[in-house]
Design a protein around this motif. Structure first.
Motif, mmCIF file in Angstrom:
data_model
loop_
_atom_site.group_PDB
_atom_site.id
_atom_site.type_symbol
_atom_site.label_atom_id
_atom_site.label_comp_id
_atom_site.label_asym_id
_atom_site.label_seq_id
_atom_site.Cartn_x
_atom_site.Cartn_y
_atom_site.Cartn_z
ATOM 1 N N VAL A 114 0.825 -1.208 0.000
ATOM 2 C CA VAL A 114 0.000 0.000 0.000
ATOM 3 C C VAL A 114 0.862 1.261 0.000
ATOM 4 O O VAL A 114 1.854 1.349 0.725
ATOM 5 C CB VAL A 114 -0.929 -0.026 1.231
ATOM 6 N N ILE A 115 0.482 2.217 -0.829
ATOM 7 C CA ILE A 115 1.188 3.497 -0.915
ATOM 8 C C ILE A 115 0.187 4.642 -0.758
ATOM 9 O O ILE A 115 -1.026 4.435 -0.856
ATOM 10 C CB ILE A 115 1.952 3.637 -2.258
ATOM 11 N N ASP A 116 0.700 5.836 -0.509
ATOM 12 C CA ASP A 116 -0.166 6.996 -0.250
ATOM 13 C C ASP A 116 -1.199 7.233 -1.339
ATOM 14 O O ASP A 116 -2.328 7.623 -1.058
ATOM 15 C CB ASP A 116 0.683 8.266 -0.095
ATOM 16 N N THR A 117 -0.820 7.002 -2.586
ATOM 17 C CA THR A 117 -1.742 7.298 -3.684
ATOM 18 C C THR A 117 -2.897 6.297 -3.769
ATOM 19 O O THR A 117 -3.797 6.460 -4.588
ATOM 20 C CB THR A 117 -0.992 7.344 -5.038
ATOM 21 N N ASP A 118 -2.862 5.268 -2.927
ATOM 22 C CA ASP A 118 -4.001 4.345 -2.874
ATOM 23 C C ASP A 118 -5.194 4.950 -2.136
ATOM 24 O O ASP A 118 -6.292 4.399 -2.175
ATOM 25 C CB ASP A 118 -3.605 3.032 -2.174
ATOM 26 N N ALA A 119 -4.972 6.060 -1.456
ATOM 27 C CA ALA A 119 -6.070 6.699 -0.727
ATOM 28 C C ALA A 119 -7.136 7.172 -1.714
ATOM 29 O O ALA A 119 -6.852 7.471 -2.866
ATOM 30 C CB ALA A 119 -5.548 7.885 0.080
ATOM 31 N N GLY A 120 -8.361 7.229 -1.235
ATOM 32 C CA GLY A 120 -9.445 7.710 -2.083
ATOM 33 C C GLY A 120 -10.745 7.017 -1.753
ATOM 34 O O GLY A 120 -10.834 6.216 -0.825
#
Length: 105
Positions: A75-81
């Motif tokens: 998991v990486i930050d850009t997976d947020a949403g």
């Protein structure tokens, strides 16, 4: 159970759990449908596709009942949403959303 076809409906809305110290995220929901629905996952309105980090699963458990899973690895930050799952068969469709945001330590 039902001997006629029916549109998908959720028996459990999407829930989120973490594995592997937060490196893996698992979205799970349960639904009933006949015939078996097709499943689509979206993040912020963008259709997701399977790759090395993203896996989709749909498992049948009992008559016309399905366990639907989205797994996110590394998991990486850009997976947020905002994640949305859409289940569709010829009788209709249903969708539900769950928000993923990261709190920074």
């Amino acid at each position: 159970m039902a001997d006629h076809d029916f549109a998908p409906s959720f028996t459990q809305k999407p829930q989120l759990r973490q594995e592997d110290d937060g490196n893996r995220l698992i979205f799970e929901c349960q639904l009933v449908a006949k015939p078996k629905p097709s499943i689509e996952w979206y993040r912020s309105e963008e259709l997701l596709s399977e790759n090395t980090r993203t896996k989709f699963k749909i498992q049948s458990f009992g008559e016309n009942k399905y366990f639907v899973v989205l797994e996110l690895d590394d998991v990486i930050d850009t997976d947020a949403g905002l994640y949305k799952v859409k289940a569709k068969n010829r009788m209709g469709e249903v969708s539900a959303s769950i928000n993923l945001n990261f709190s920074r330590k």
